[in-house]
Scaffold this motif. Structure first.
Motif, PDB file in Angstrom:
ATOM      1  N   SER A  97       0.915 -11.737   9.749  1.00 33.54           N
ATOM      2  CA  SER A  97      -0.009 -12.118  10.818  1.00 33.54           C
ATOM      3  C   SER A  97       0.715 -12.580  12.080  1.00 33.54           C
ATOM      4  CB  SER A  97      -0.954 -13.217  10.331  1.00 33.54           C
ATOM      5  OG  SER A  97      -0.239 -14.382   9.979  1.00 33.54           O
ATOM      6  N   SER A  98       1.987 -12.976  11.944  1.00 33.88           N
ATOM      7  CA  SER A  98       2.760 -13.418  13.105  1.00 33.88           C
ATOM      8  C   SER A  98       3.335 -12.249  13.899  1.00 33.88           C
ATOM      9  CB  SER A  98       3.901 -14.341  12.656  1.00 33.88           C
ATOM     10  OG  SER A  98       4.840 -13.626  11.861  1.00 33.88           O
ATOM     11  N   MET A  99       3.219 -11.040  13.349  1.00 33.74           N
ATOM     12  CA  MET A  99       3.779  -9.858  14.011  1.00 33.74           C
ATOM     13  C   MET A  99       2.779  -9.258  14.994  1.00 33.74           C
ATOM     14  SD  MET A  99       5.627  -8.025  10.729  1.00 33.74           S
ATOM     15  CE  MET A  99       6.125  -6.610  11.728  1.00 33.74           C
ATOM     16  N   GLU A 100       3.319  -8.694  16.067  1.00 29.19           N
ATOM     17  CA  GLU A 100       2.470  -8.034  17.057  1.00 29.19           C
ATOM     18  C   GLU A 100       1.842  -6.783  16.454  1.00 29.19           C
ATOM     19  OE1 GLU A 100       2.821  -6.049  21.542  1.00 29.19           O
ATOM     20  OE2 GLU A 100       4.586  -6.855  20.520  1.00 29.19           O
ATOM     21  N   GLY A 101       0.548  -6.625  16.659  1.00 31.65           N
ATOM     22  CA  GLY A 101      -0.155  -5.458  16.137  1.00 31.65           C
ATOM     23  C   GLY A 101      -0.911  -5.726  14.847  1.00 31.65           C
ATOM     24  N   ASP A 192       5.446   1.419  12.238  1.00 34.51           N
ATOM     25  CA  ASP A 192       6.837   1.441  11.773  1.00 34.51           C
ATOM     26  C   ASP A 192       7.371   0.027  11.564  1.00 34.51           C
ATOM     27  OD1 ASP A 192       6.775   4.178  11.871  1.00 34.51           O
ATOM     28  OD2 ASP A 192       7.763   4.333  13.815  1.00 34.51           O
ATOM     29  N   ASP A 193       7.007  -0.903  12.453  1.00 40.14           N
ATOM     30  CA  ASP A 193       7.485  -2.287  12.334  1.00 40.14           C
ATOM     31  C   ASP A 193       6.965  -2.930  11.052  1.00 40.14           C
ATOM     32  OD1 ASP A 193       8.666  -1.924  14.793  1.00 40.14           O
ATOM     33  OD2 ASP A 193       7.067  -2.908  15.928  1.00 40.14           O
ATOM     34  N   PHE A 194       5.692  -2.685  10.733  1.00 33.11           N
ATOM     35  CA  PHE A 194       5.114  -3.291   9.535  1.00 33.11           C
ATOM     36  C   PHE A 194       5.671  -2.641   8.262  1.00 33.11           C
ATOM     37  CE2 PHE A 194       2.072  -4.843  12.619  1.00 33.11           C
ATOM     38  CZ  PHE A 194       1.761  -6.094  12.130  1.00 33.11           C
ATOM     39  N   GLU A 195       5.887  -1.332   8.297  1.00 36.31           N
ATOM     40  CA  GLU A 195       6.484  -0.670   7.134  1.00 36.31           C
ATOM     41  C   GLU A 195       7.880  -1.221   6.865  1.00 36.31           C
ATOM     42  OE1 GLU A 195       4.729   3.714   6.433  1.00 36.31           O
ATOM     43  OE2 GLU A 195       5.921   3.537   8.245  1.00 36.31           O
ATOM     44  N   GLN A 196       8.643  -1.477   7.935  1.00 42.40           N
ATOM     45  CA  GLN A 196       9.984  -2.019   7.776  1.00 42.40           C
ATOM     46  C   GLN A 196       9.931  -3.448   7.244  1.00 42.40           C
ATOM     47  OE1 GLN A 196      12.896  -0.474   8.030  1.00 42.40           O
ATOM     48  NE2 GLN A 196      13.921  -2.357   7.422  1.00 42.40           N
ATOM     49  N   ALA A 197       8.987  -4.237   7.747  1.00 41.64           N
ATOM     50  CA  ALA A 197       8.852  -5.626   7.281  1.00 41.64           C
ATOM     51  C   ALA A 197       8.477  -5.667   5.804  1.00 41.64           C
ATOM     52  CB  ALA A 197       7.799  -6.346   8.120  1.00 41.64           C
ATOM     53  N   LEU A 198       7.600  -4.774   5.386  1.00 41.74           N
ATOM     54  CA  LEU A 198       7.224  -4.709   3.968  1.00 41.74           C
ATOM     55  C   LEU A 198       8.392  -4.243   3.112  1.00 41.74           C
ATOM     56  CD1 LEU A 198       3.665  -3.106   4.287  1.00 41.74           C
ATOM     57  CD2 LEU A 198       4.180  -5.457   3.591  1.00 41.74           C
ATOM     58  N   LEU A 199       9.133  -3.259   3.623  1.00 43.91           N
ATOM     59  CA  LEU A 199      10.275  -2.722   2.873  1.00 43.91           C
ATOM     60  C   LEU A 199      11.327  -3.796   2.642  1.00 43.91           C
ATOM     61  CD1 LEU A 199      11.406  -0.136   1.606  1.00 43.91           C
ATOM     62  CD2 LEU A 199      12.510   0.367   3.794  1.00 43.91           C
ATOM     63  N   GLU A 200      11.516  -4.672   3.607  1.00 46.65           N
ATOM     64  CA  GLU A 200      12.487  -5.759   3.446  1.00 46.65           C
ATOM     65  C   GLU A 200      12.096  -6.702   2.320  1.00 46.65           C
ATOM     66  OE1 GLU A 200      12.708  -7.554   7.275  1.00 46.65           O
ATOM     67  OE2 GLU A 200      13.861  -5.906   8.164  1.00 46.65           O
ATOM     68  N   GLY A 202      10.618  -5.455  -0.374  1.00 45.97           N
ATOM     69  CA  GLY A 202      10.531  -4.592  -1.544  1.00 45.97           C
ATOM     70  C   GLY A 202       9.147  -4.018  -1.770  1.00 45.97           C
ATOM     71  N   ILE A 203       8.350  -3.922  -0.707  1.00 48.87           N
ATOM     72  CA  ILE A 203       6.979  -3.429  -0.823  1.00 48.87           C
ATOM     73  C   ILE A 203       6.843  -2.115  -0.067  1.00 48.87           C
ATOM     74  CG2 ILE A 203       4.550  -3.932  -0.367  1.00 48.87           C
ATOM     75  CD1 ILE A 203       5.336  -6.918  -0.292  1.00 48.87           C
ATOM     76  N   VAL A 204       6.286  -1.122  -0.730  1.00 47.49           N
ATOM     77  CA  VAL A 204       6.014   0.173  -0.104  1.00 47.49           C
ATOM     78  C   VAL A 204       4.532   0.484  -0.283  1.00 47.49           C
ATOM     79  CG1 VAL A 204       6.524   2.646  -0.092  1.00 47.49           C
ATOM     80  CG2 VAL A 204       8.353   0.997  -0.562  1.00 47.49           C
ATOM     81  N   ALA A 205       3.866   0.855   0.788  1.00 51.66           N
ATOM     82  CA  ALA A 205       2.436   1.165   0.718  1.00 51.66           C
ATOM     83  C   ALA A 205       2.207   2.358  -0.208  1.00 51.66           C
ATOM     84  CB  ALA A 205       1.890   1.468   2.111  1.00 51.66           C
ATOM     85  N   THR A 206       1.222   2.236  -1.079  1.00 55.09           N
ATOM     86  CA  THR A 206       0.904   3.342  -1.984  1.00 55.09           C
ATOM     87  C   THR A 206       0.138   4.450  -1.254  1.00 55.09           C
ATOM     88  OG1 THR A 206      -1.121   2.173  -2.660  1.00 55.09           O
ATOM     89  CG2 THR A 206       0.833   1.885  -4.025  1.00 55.09           C
ATOM     90  N   ASN A 207      -0.545   4.065  -0.178  1.00 54.38           N
ATOM     91  CA  ASN A 207      -1.305   5.043   0.600  1.00 54.38           C
ATOM     92  C   ASN A 207      -1.561   4.468   1.987  1.00 54.38           C
ATOM     93  OD1 ASN A 207      -2.756   7.408   1.142  1.00 54.38           O
ATOM     94  ND2 ASN A 207      -4.685   6.467   0.560  1.00 54.38           N
ATOM     95  N   ILE A 208      -1.602   5.354   2.972  1.00 55.09           N
ATOM     96  CA  ILE A 208      -1.884   4.936   4.345  1.00 55.09           C
ATOM     97  C   ILE A 208      -3.015   5.799   4.873  1.00 55.09           C
ATOM     98  CG2 ILE A 208      -0.967   4.661   6.682  1.00 55.09           C
ATOM     99  CD1 ILE A 208       1.804   4.407   5.505  1.00 55.09           C
ATOM    100  N   GLU A 209      -3.997   5.163   5.491  1.00 54.21           N
ATOM    101  CA  GLU A 209      -5.117   5.885   6.072  1.00 54.21           C
ATOM    102  C   GLU A 209      -5.230   5.523   7.549  1.00 54.21           C
ATOM    103  OE1 GLU A 209      -8.513   4.770   3.800  1.00 54.21           O
ATOM    104  OE2 GLU A 209      -8.066   6.145   2.154  1.00 54.21           O
ATOM    105  N   GLY A 210      -5.497   6.537   8.371  1.00 57.54           N
ATOM    106  CA  GLY A 210      -5.638   6.300   9.796  1.00 57.54           C
ATOM    107  C   GLY A 210      -5.262   7.538  10.593  1.00 57.54           C
TER     108      GLY A 210
END
Length: 267
Positions: A97-101, A192-200, A202-210
């Protein structure tokens, strides 16, 4: 691939096509039976040029299309996450929630793994789960797990604790693990910023919609395979060679056509 490399690759392919065109123009100095050889060489050169220079650019097409979607205001992407209950979801929510976007982070449900139920055990859990916690929105008992859908603003840790307390009271043991399903909604331009933050973490989205994912899926489904694209580039080489072979006929015909149009306008 950067822009300079892309331009260089395209220029090199054009140079190869100029060479093919030049070979075609030499047709008048060759026996007629050599035309097939010229076309074969043109196809080979076009295919090689396509495979080495254009194919890497073609593979970047989905990324280019998604980049365009990122620039469109108000586009949102929903990331569906499968999380372990060992993850501090409150801390994760605070970080995201502290990240832009950031738009929203919502814990949707928990899946509690169990043993293989007998029919009697299945019926028992199916009849009792709804009475454990009024915040369980919906639930489903499968053959070896319990899926609980959560009400809004009700966290997975609260749901797991209420179930664990009931389970300890009835069975004398503690349930400490569950799989959490959560939805993260973000601005498309910051995906991309949120995917990188999650990856750090150890979390990878199982699915992305949009819009971005839709454009990627649509582009990938409509693209040729690498082999088909290589054959297509070989076909371009053949077409260029044919133009070179019949250049002596095409240019006079074009000039006669232009003269005909000018004469018609004067009338």
């Amino acid at each position: 691939m950067d822009i300079i490399t892309t331009i260089v690759y395209i220029v090199l392919f054009v140079i190869m096509m100029v060479f093919v065109f030049s070979i075609g123009m030499l047709r008048q100095y060759m026996p007629k039976r050599e035309i097939l050889l010229v076309l074969g060489v043109a196809f080979l050169i076009g295919a090689i040029g396509g495979a080495f220079f254009l194919d890497p650019i073609y593979d970047e097409l989905p990324a280019v299309v998604s980049t365009v979607e990122k620039t469109i205001p108000n586009n949102e992407e929903t990331l569906h996450l499968d999380l372990s209950s060992s993850i501090d979801t409150n801390q994760l929510r605070s970080t995201l929630s502290s990240m832009e976007g950031f738009k929203s982070f919502e814990e949707k449900s928990i899946i509690i793994p169990m043993w293989s139920f007998s029919e009697r055990e299945h019926d028992y859990f199916d009849s009792i789960i709804g009475n454990i916690d009024s915040h369980y929105k919906e639930y489903e008992v499968t053959s070896n797990a319990i899926n609980i859908e959560l009400e809004d603003n009700y966290t997975s840790s609260q749901a797991l604790k209420s179930f664990s307390d009931w389970y300890k009271l009835v069975y004398g043991e503690t349930i400490s693990y569950a799989q959490i399903k959560a939805d993260l909604v973000v601005d498309s331009s910051k995906l991309d910023d949120f995917e990188q933050a999650l990856l750090e973490k150890g979390i990878v989205a199982t699915n992305i919609e949009g819009p971005i994912q839709d454009s990627l899926n649509n582009t990938n489904s409509s693209m040729l395979t690498n082999f088909e694209f290589t054959l297509f580039c070989g076909g371009i080489g053949v077409v260029v060679a044919i133009f070179g072979i019949y250049m002596d006929s095409i240019v006079p015909a074009y000039r006669r056509f232009r003269k005909f149009l000018r004469t018609k306008r004067k009338r």
